[in-house]
Scaffold this motif. Sequence first.
Motif, PDB file in Angstrom:
ATOM      1  N   SER A  73      -6.118  -7.581  -0.008  1.00 15.92           N
ATOM      2  CA  SER A  73      -7.405  -7.532   0.283  1.00 15.92           C
ATOM      3  C   SER A  73      -8.431  -6.425  -0.185  1.00 15.92           C
ATOM      4  O   SER A  73      -9.536  -6.170  -0.168  1.00 15.92           O
ATOM      5  N   GLY A  74      -7.711  -5.777  -1.224  1.00  6.32           N
ATOM      6  CA  GLY A  74      -8.397  -4.882  -2.251  1.00  6.32           C
ATOM      7  C   GLY A  74      -8.419  -3.187  -1.578  1.00  6.32           C
ATOM      8  O   GLY A  74      -8.994  -2.550  -1.872  1.00  6.32           O
ATOM      9  N   GLY A  75      -7.479  -3.176  -0.384  1.00  9.76           N
ATOM     10  CA  GLY A  75      -7.406  -2.091   0.031  1.00  9.76           C
ATOM     11  C   GLY A  75      -6.286  -0.969  -0.610  1.00  9.76           C
ATOM     12  O   GLY A  75      -5.664  -1.157  -1.481  1.00  9.76           O
ATOM     13  N   LEU A  76      -6.345   0.145  -0.026  1.00 11.65           N
ATOM     14  CA  LEU A  76      -5.883   1.218  -0.676  1.00 11.65           C
ATOM     15  C   LEU A  76      -4.501   1.566  -0.050  1.00 11.65           C
ATOM     16  O   LEU A  76      -4.091   1.196   1.317  1.00 11.65           O
ATOM     17  N   VAL A  77      -3.483   1.673  -0.692  1.00 14.81           N
ATOM     18  CA  VAL A  77      -2.242   1.730  -0.108  1.00 14.81           C
ATOM     19  C   VAL A  77      -1.837   3.426   0.259  1.00 14.81           C
ATOM     20  O   VAL A  77      -2.111   4.400  -0.519  1.00 14.81           O
TER      21      VAL A  77
END
Length: 140
Positions: free
Chosen positions: A45-49
């Motif tokens: 979803s384009g989130g950060l790890v």
Amino acid sequence: MRRQLLSVAVTAAGICSLLALKPHHPAVPPVSAAPTGPGSSGTGSGGLVSGTYTGDSIDTRYGPVQVRVTVGGGRLTGVVVVRTPSENERDREIAGYAVPVLTGETLTAQSAQIDTVSGATYTSEGYVRSLQSALDQAHG
């Protein structure tokens, strides 16, 4: 009527003079929080790890700037500036007022799309570039 025309001419001349004094800085490439191009990946979803990521050290006219970010739950939770220009008192003064502003804006924006701090253009640009480098890593 003549006085009004003279006033308008003086005002226009004054504006032109002020615009001529505006400093010209080289363009900085635009930045975004999302990676682009081949090999880019994320969390779907384009989130950060989650993790801690240190951006590249960016050399500016007055010295290097380097940023480290902490990500948790897909959001930026912390920003630490590892290096700022510090060769003289003025460099330390500029970093001292610019870094807290830049950090606050980063946490609010949750990206590298933040404004530069007036009077700290080079530090701000180095900060944004290093921040973008760290965010690129956080996208996986």
